[in-house]
Design a protein around this motif. Sequence first.
Motif, mmCIF file in Angstrom:
data_model
loop_
_atom_site.group_PDB
_atom_site.id
_atom_site.type_symbol
_atom_site.label_atom_id
_atom_site.label_comp_id
_atom_site.label_asym_id
_atom_site.label_seq_id
_atom_site.Cartn_x
_atom_site.Cartn_y
_atom_site.Cartn_z
ATOM 1 N N TRP A 337 0.457 -1.185 -0.207
ATOM 2 C CA TRP A 337 -0.145 0.076 0.148
ATOM 3 C C TRP A 337 0.609 1.009 0.199
ATOM 4 O O TRP A 337 0.867 2.374 -1.069
ATOM 5 C CB TRP A 337 -1.150 -0.064 1.387
ATOM 6 N N PHE A 338 1.860 0.878 0.907
ATOM 7 C CA PHE A 338 2.515 2.946 0.455
ATOM 8 C C PHE A 338 3.545 2.620 -1.217
ATOM 9 O O PHE A 338 3.688 3.657 -0.539
ATOM 10 C CB PHE A 338 3.521 2.892 2.103
ATOM 11 N N GLU A 339 3.830 1.313 -0.977
ATOM 12 C CA GLU A 339 4.662 1.449 -2.172
ATOM 13 C C GLU A 339 3.307 2.433 -3.430
ATOM 14 O O GLU A 339 4.191 3.104 -4.350
ATOM 15 C CB GLU A 339 4.791 -0.054 -2.584
ATOM 16 N N SER A 340 2.553 2.014 -3.201
ATOM 17 C CA SER A 340 1.386 2.076 -4.434
ATOM 18 C C SER A 340 0.734 3.695 -4.073
ATOM 19 O O SER A 340 0.613 4.035 -5.309
ATOM 20 C CB SER A 340 -0.334 1.678 -3.849
ATOM 21 N N GLN A 341 1.867 4.134 -3.424
ATOM 22 C CA GLN A 341 0.751 5.661 -2.728
ATOM 23 C C GLN A 341 2.132 6.855 -3.173
ATOM 24 O O GLN A 341 2.289 7.946 -3.988
ATOM 25 C CB GLN A 341 1.162 5.616 -1.240
ATOM 26 N N LYS A 342 3.167 6.120 -4.282
ATOM 27 C CA LYS A 342 4.199 6.648 -4.794
ATOM 28 C C LYS A 342 3.946 7.973 -5.849
ATOM 29 O O LYS A 342 3.199 7.064 -6.308
ATOM 30 C CB LYS A 342 5.440 6.077 -5.388
ATOM 31 N N GLY A 343 4.741 8.798 -6.077
ATOM 32 C CA GLY A 343 3.930 9.380 -7.116
ATOM 33 C C GLY A 343 5.285 9.604 -8.240
ATOM 34 O O GLY A 343 5.905 8.339 -8.381
ATOM 35 N N GLU A 344 5.375 10.750 -9.167
ATOM 36 C CA GLU A 344 6.058 10.885 -10.598
ATOM 37 C C GLU A 344 7.444 10.584 -9.657
ATOM 38 O O GLU A 344 8.130 10.910 -8.947
ATOM 39 C CB GLU A 344 5.917 11.470 -11.114
ATOM 40 N N GLY A 345 7.951 9.417 -10.770
ATOM 41 C CA GLY A 345 9.661 8.880 -10.531
ATOM 42 C C GLY A 345 9.750 7.844 -9.228
ATOM 43 O O GLY A 345 11.212 7.722 -8.586
#
Length: 455
Positions: A337-345
């Motif tokens: 879940w935390f990985e899925s919240q990553k933004g651009e780059g």
Amino acid sequence: MSSKKGRVTVHSKLTVVPSKQIRPGTTHPLSTLDHAMGLHTLHIIFYYRENLFHSFDLDPLRESLSEVISLYPPVTGRLTRVDNGNWEVKCNDAGVRVIRARVEVTLDEWLRSADGSEERDLTMLEEMPHNPNMWSPFQIQINEFEGGGVAIGLSCSHMHADTTSATLLFKSWTENRRKKPIEHPPFFNPQQALCGRPIPNTHTKSLKYHATMSKASVTTSTATFKFSNSVIQQCLTEVHEDCPNATPFDLLAALFWARVARLKGPKNDSEHSLSICIDFRMQLQLPFGYFGNALHFSVLSLKGGEIGRATLGQVVKLVHGHVLGIEEEEFWTTIDWFESQKGEGGKFAQPFRMYGPELTCISLEHMAVPSGVAGCPATSSLIYASAFDKNNKPVHVSYNVGNVEGEGLIVVMPSSEEGLSRTVMVTLPEKELAELCEDQAIMRLEPTMLLSGKS
């Protein structure tokens, strides 16, 4: 009684660097869960009856600390941003800040009369500046009491370490000082050990905690309750019919949750929730010395009326079943879940408060060592194994988390007495804590009160 104002006086600062240099260019990227802890700091205080540093003769201290931190390059490095904006540690051997201070009262007077707010004076951590290239993320404060006692405070950014990592760092220092082998050497592998999976799962029940984060701001206070081995044994016997396999954590988490819920008043159809924080190194078969954050938060809820009608044994059973029912997939799902919240780059999302807004209870039950393990004659604790010599173990240890807001924080940990004895640190809004310290259901267990501001 002495005035509480300004009883801790800092009189010097120095930097201890590692005895061995690391290879130039070495870096330590912070993991998914490390980034999630970005709003918090960690403060641990070890109290000793005797001051082994001989009126602050720091040569032996520097030597043993310098040798130990050579094994922990992220501890002596400095934070820096990589190209996508995420944090990593530049392992440049910059060192650890060591602060020296004096306390104007005896150790016993301090434990009897200080409160949680004043205790923070023993572990000062400078706020991370906008540019942290020169900022020491680990700081040690040595506080000498009148009459010979000493408190050693270890403070760090929670991004760098959780309670287990920080405790084992300190314990390794004491082992080195005694010329003993390091029992739990550090293990650094954050990117491979705890990272999102190629096919993520972001749909398990534990994610409710992260999906419901919010902010609150109240003035809080902290008190410490120490429960004896015999009392915990008796209480576990009393709830045996409801929960025959209950642990001391199950018992005390249930007791304090129920009593705090009573103080907060009825919620009618809304819920009383308890966020439970556990260490998952053992469940994921990580080395115990894994350095970083290996914490999992999940929520247990009851309707407002239900917790008031339930017996202690019934609430203990609920807590026990909840903790036992957390499966391995829950841990991985949170990371996904935390990985899925990553933004651009690939930049991680802004961190939010992990401790709160629900009443949060931290379990340090994994720090208790059962009988027969590693030569221990009885259930003991890795926390209280942090002895600078065999005759001078800590008489008390405090754990505090910085920047906690919301309904409160409960920390359940092993105590200095062997067996099932436990220490409970409770942080609540001031009025609620004052009432909790007089709660008859807790007082009947005859806890020793420490650091509650009462003399």
